[in-house]
Scaffold this motif. Structure first.
Motif, PDB file in Angstrom:
ATOM      1  N   LYS A 237       0.839  -1.196   0.000  1.00 59.30           N
ATOM      2  CA  LYS A 237       0.000   0.000   0.000  1.00 59.30           C
ATOM      3  C   LYS A 237       0.877   1.250   0.000  1.00 59.30           C
ATOM      4  N   VAL A 238       0.487   2.227  -0.787  1.00 60.31           N
ATOM      5  CA  VAL A 238       1.131   3.537  -0.714  1.00 60.31           C
ATOM      6  C   VAL A 238       0.610   4.238   0.532  1.00 60.31           C
ATOM      7  N   LEU A 239       1.511   4.593   1.438  1.00 58.47           N
ATOM      8  CA  LEU A 239       1.125   5.263   2.667  1.00 58.47           C
ATOM      9  C   LEU A 239       1.199   6.778   2.558  1.00 58.47           C
ATOM     10  N   TYR A 250       8.891  11.694  -1.537  1.00 58.41           N
ATOM     11  CA  TYR A 250       8.564  11.183  -0.205  1.00 58.41           C
ATOM     12  C   TYR A 250       7.633   9.968  -0.300  1.00 58.41           C
ATOM     13  N   LEU A 251       7.684   9.280  -1.414  1.00 61.31           N
ATOM     14  CA  LEU A 251       6.881   8.077  -1.614  1.00 61.31           C
ATOM     15  C   LEU A 251       7.238   7.051  -0.552  1.00 61.31           C
ATOM     16  N   SER A 252       6.219   6.541   0.154  1.00 60.92           N
ATOM     17  CA  SER A 252       6.426   5.591   1.232  1.00 60.92           C
ATOM     18  C   SER A 252       5.394   4.477   1.154  1.00 60.92           C
ATOM     19  N   PHE A 253       5.812   3.274   1.505  1.00 57.93           N
ATOM     20  CA  PHE A 253       4.969   2.086   1.368  1.00 57.93           C
ATOM     21  C   PHE A 253       4.875   1.306   2.664  1.00 57.93           C
ATOM     22  N   SER A 254       3.727   0.646   2.834  1.00 57.87           N
ATOM     23  CA  SER A 254       3.596  -0.528   3.695  1.00 57.87           C
ATOM     24  C   SER A 254       3.654  -1.733   2.770  1.00 57.87           C
TER      25      SER A 254
END
Length: 255
Positions: A237-239, A250-254
């Motif tokens: 998931k994109v957080l 600042y793209l961050s994932f779960s």
């Protein structure tokens, strides 16, 4: 079970600036109660994977220059854990990945800026792990795969890096994200969410604008490691998604 994360650490100013991303990290941290944290940081490079191994309190490393004095006053007094470090090392060694241990190095800003926002009380033991940016992408994914199962023990694995990280072409006056940076991240999101490891292992030739986005791999490989460590049945998931200076992602994932 705690899903692995890939989190952008962006500018060191993250530690003292209040913005949408720092608020997101604070909210995220309040949902997590790990037994231990394993963080792969883009700012520690070694030929052999090296794991911090101490029961003491880490020094805070200020591995940057030219920032406000307030940033250099921050201390993040996290403790390590030799027992957890050895457990991480044993899993890697069992998969044929050579490891070393380091009992002296402090936490660099790829670790403490994020952790200070996620867990401001520094209540969880931290194992910082180096990266080798010269190892191919498939090899980075295999490092993560060797650590599968730690999430079931409530160990939080974090890849700390940045997907689009080219400081030579940032625009400090930009208010909108550069289309080419968005295009690269769009490709990454698609491949991560479809778990297309084969394409991600060839991102340098397949991803649009890859040379501009990743002129050097050290900030990108923490994503591959964290992704490899995830449960194959999980849904990424994109957080968070945002940009600073036009191109700093600042793209961050779960995962």
């Amino acid at each position: 079970m705690i899903a692995p994360l890939f989190l952008a650490h962006g500018s060191p100013m993250l530690a003292i600036e209040d913005n949408d991303y720092s608020a997101f990290l604070g909210d995220l941290g309040r949902t997590l109660k790990p037994k231990a944290i394993v963080i792969f940081t883009a700012h520690w490079e070694t030929d052999t994977l090296t794991i911090s191994s101490t029961n003491g309190v880490y020094d805070t490393i200020y591995d940057f220059g030219g920032f406000p004095d307030a940033l250099y006053q921050i201390k993040y007094p996290a403790k390590g854990s030799v027992a957890w470090a050895e457990k991480v090392g044993e899993k890697l060694s069992a998969s044929g990945i050579p490891v070393r241990y380091d009992g002296a190095r402090g936490l660099d800003h790829g670790s403490w800026t994020l952790l200070s926002r996620l867990f401001p009380d520094a209540e969880y033991p931290v194992m910082q792990v180096s990266v080798n940016p010269y190892l191919d992408a498939a090899g980075q994914i295999r490092i993560g795969e060797a650590l599968r199962g730690l999430a079931a023990e409530d160990v939080l694995i974090i890849g700390s890096g940045v997907t689009v990280h080219n400081l030579r072409i940032v625009d400090f006056h930009a208010t909108d994200a550069a289309p080419w940076a968005i295009g690269f991240d769009d490709w990454i999101v698609d491949k991560v969410q479809t778990r297309d490891f084969a394409s991600l292992a060839r991102y340098e030739e397949l991803a649009p604008n890859a040379q501009a986005a990743v002129p050097r791999a050290e900030h990108f490989v923490p994503l591959l490691i964290a992704l490899g460590s995830a449960d194959p049945a999980s849904q990424a998931k994109v957080l968070f998604r945002g940009y600073q200076f036009g191109t700093l992602s600042y793209l961050s994932f779960s995962l």
